[in-house]
Write a protein that holds these residues in place. Structure first.
Motif, PDB file in Angstrom:
ATOM      1  N   LEU A  77       0.823  -1.214   0.000  1.00  0.00           N
ATOM      2  CA  LEU A  77       0.000   0.000   0.000  1.00  0.00           C
ATOM      3  C   LEU A  77       0.859   1.266   0.000  1.00  0.00           C
ATOM      4  CD1 LEU A  77      -2.931  -1.031   2.375  1.00  0.00           C
ATOM      5  CD2 LEU A  77      -2.988  -0.720  -0.106  1.00  0.00           C
ATOM      6  N   ALA A  78       2.092   1.169   0.515  1.00  0.00           N
ATOM      7  CA  ALA A  78       3.022   2.297   0.398  1.00  0.00           C
ATOM      8  C   ALA A  78       3.365   2.517  -1.075  1.00  0.00           C
ATOM      9  CB  ALA A  78       4.287   2.031   1.208  1.00  0.00           C
ATOM     10  N   HIS A  79       3.506   1.417  -1.828  1.00  0.00           N
ATOM     11  CA  HIS A  79       3.676   1.508  -3.288  1.00  0.00           C
ATOM     12  C   HIS A  79       2.517   2.293  -3.894  1.00  0.00           C
ATOM     13  CE1 HIS A  79       6.455  -2.216  -4.012  1.00  0.00           C
ATOM     14  NE2 HIS A  79       7.143  -1.108  -3.860  1.00  0.00           N
ATOM     15  N   CYS A  80       1.304   1.913  -3.514  1.00  0.00           N
ATOM     16  CA  CYS A  80       0.095   2.539  -4.070  1.00  0.00           C
ATOM     17  C   CYS A  80       0.085   4.039  -3.794  1.00  0.00           C
ATOM     18  CB  CYS A  80      -1.152   1.890  -3.483  1.00  0.00           C
ATOM     19  SG  CYS A  80      -1.372   0.159  -3.960  1.00  0.00           S
ATOM     20  N   LYS A  81       0.401   4.414  -2.568  1.00  0.00           N
ATOM     21  CA  LYS A  81       0.405   5.830  -2.188  1.00  0.00           C
ATOM     22  C   LYS A  81       1.428   6.602  -3.009  1.00  0.00           C
ATOM     23  CE  LYS A  81       0.573   8.764   1.971  1.00  0.00           C
ATOM     24  NZ  LYS A  81       1.714   9.666   1.698  1.00  0.00           N
ATOM     25  N   LYS A  82       2.613   6.021  -3.174  1.00  0.00           N
ATOM     26  CA  LYS A  82       3.665   6.692  -3.926  1.00  0.00           C
ATOM     27  C   LYS A  82       3.273   6.866  -5.390  1.00  0.00           C
ATOM     28  CE  LYS A  82       8.690   6.606  -4.536  1.00  0.00           C
ATOM     29  NZ  LYS A  82       9.946   5.876  -4.256  1.00  0.00           N
ATOM     30  N   ILE A  83       2.628   5.853  -5.959  1.00  0.00           N
ATOM     31  CA  ILE A  83       2.203   5.925  -7.361  1.00  0.00           C
ATOM     32  C   ILE A  83       1.122   6.982  -7.549  1.00  0.00           C
ATOM     33  CG2 ILE A  83       1.010   4.669  -9.208  1.00  0.00           C
ATOM     34  CD1 ILE A  83       2.418   2.117  -8.068  1.00  0.00           C
ATOM     35  N   VAL A  84       0.135   7.012  -6.654  1.00  0.00           N
ATOM     36  CA  VAL A  84      -0.945   7.997  -6.757  1.00  0.00           C
ATOM     37  C   VAL A  84      -0.383   9.417  -6.617  1.00  0.00           C
ATOM     38  CG1 VAL A  84      -3.042   8.868  -5.667  1.00  0.00           C
ATOM     39  CG2 VAL A  84      -2.752   6.415  -5.996  1.00  0.00           C
ATOM     40  N   GLU A  85       0.516   9.617  -5.663  1.00  0.00           N
ATOM     41  CA  GLU A  85       1.106  10.944  -5.471  1.00  0.00           C
ATOM     42  C   GLU A  85       1.984  11.332  -6.650  1.00  0.00           C
ATOM     43  OE1 GLU A  85       3.002  10.676  -1.654  1.00  0.00           O
ATOM     44  OE2 GLU A  85       1.121  11.053  -0.571  1.00  0.00           O
ATOM     45  N   MET A  86       2.584  10.351  -7.289  1.00  0.00           N
ATOM     46  CA  MET A  86       3.352  10.599  -8.512  1.00  0.00           C
ATOM     47  C   MET A  86       2.451  11.183  -9.601  1.00  0.00           C
ATOM     48  SD  MET A  86       5.240   7.618 -10.691  1.00  0.00           S
ATOM     49  CE  MET A  86       6.004   7.911 -12.290  1.00  0.00           C
TER      50      MET A  86
END
Length: 360
Positions: A327-336
């Protein structure tokens, strides 16, 4: 007296602004050398390293002849003439200015006031641009360091796994139950370490340089993911219902990882004996808001923010395997993608993940 007072108020207001403001008079709309300074606030005077009496009322060619000597300066001056003649506003973006005392990069825009008159907005971003360059260099160095460290960490872990397998295979008849249990525990720990290293490497690579925005068909993207994980979908009797999903501007590889992580998360945290049901949809409102809803075990209210942090796990490995990075991956991708991600959930009643993808 009232007009004089108003002029003093306006002058002081412009003088104290944090952005540079200048007013120009284009006497001859066909001659860029006819442009005069009418007013420059303190910020612009400082950037020019000039006093008022050196500037006000004088032509640019008299005060800053260097502006006519390079392409960037001529572009700015030609924009003054064009806007004075045709009206409208022009955002020049980043421009460079230099004389014998100062050099820098500036954000610049030109605005029409009335016939033959324009004003310019200016902001010095020299230090900001330098900081941006330095940050990009640091990020590149960090990515390289992460890759090297991950590679170097993999080798000893791989050796441990190989030695444990060799030891077990060659001594199966000689090992007692306690020894087999211990070696199995070491092997499982090595496997978890390998997964963690791989996940860390993936996390560090998200948002790396050289990527370009492309048009991504989210419906086709999810269909491909379903094909890739068909075995686990069948093994768990998972059903996925798709609403109308849009095409968006984004980074295709990262968006695929985002959807795959959220779908896999819904399957992993299913209720015992209950086939997972996942619904994926999207609505347009100042961009797109995506919804991924499941009927899983849910998330305690106090853990809703925690789950998006790296290495944060709500369950032990004996309950649910994982490294706490998904989910940290997901957050980083969305913020990207300049978006936001959040979850609405109640323990025991499933979870609904939302994320936004603005119009980029």
């Amino acid at each position: 007296m009232r007009d004089l007072l108003n002029l003093e108020i306006v002058t002081k207001t412009f003088d104290d602004l944090s952005h540079g403001v200048g007013i120009f008079h284009v006497e001859d709309l066909n001659d860029i050398k006819s442009i005069r300074y009418v007013f420059m606030n303190k910020i612009i005077l400082y950037e020019m390293r000039k006093e008022r009496e050196e500037v006000f009322g004088k032509r640019i060619i008299e005060v800053a002849p260097e502006a006519y000597e390079h392409e960037g300066g001529l572009q700015v001056i030609e924009t003054y003439r064009k806007v004075a003649a045709e009206g409208g506003n022009v955002n020049l973006g980043l421009v460079e200015y230099s004389n014998h005392m100062v050099a820098g990069k500036y954000e610049c825009s030109v605005h029409h006031i009335q016939d033959n008159y324009v004003y310019v907005m200016l902001r010095n971003v020299t230090e900001l641009e330098q900081t941006k360059i330095e940050l990009e260099q640091k990020n590149e160095e960090l990515s390289e360091l992460t890759y090297i460290a991950s590679h170097d960490l993999k080798e000893p872990v791989r050796n441990i796994s190989s030695l444990i397998k060799l030891l077990t295979d060659e001594n199966q008849d000689k090992l007692d139950e306690q020894s087999i249990t211990t070696l199995s525990f070491i092997s499982e720990s090595a496997a978890r370490m390998t997964r963690l290293i791989n996940d860390l490497l993936d996390y560090s690579c998200i948002g790396g340089g050289g990527k370009e925005l492309v048009t991504v068909d989210c419906k086709k993207l999810v269909a491909v993911i379903q094909q890739d994980i068909e075995t686990i979908l069948n093994d768990t009797n998972t059903t996925i219902e798709l609403g109308e999903l849009p095409k968006v501007k984004g980074f295709e590889t990262e968006l695929r990882l985002l959807f795959q992580n959220l779908i896999s998360n819904s399957i992993k945290f299913r209720k015992p004996g209950v086939p997972p049901k996942i619904t994926i949809s999207a609505k347009e409102k100042n961009g797109w808001t995506f919804t991924i809803q499941d009927n899983g075990i849910g998330i305690p209210n106090e853990q809703k923010e925690k789950i998006f942090s790296i290495f944060q796990r709500l369950h032990s490995n004996s309950e649910y395997e994982g490294t706490g990075i998904g989910l940290a991956h997901c957050k980083k991708i969305v913020e990207m993608h300049k978006g936001k991600i959040w979850v609405d959930s109640k323990e025991g009643e499933g979870s609904t993940f939302y994320f936004t993808i603005p119009n980029l």
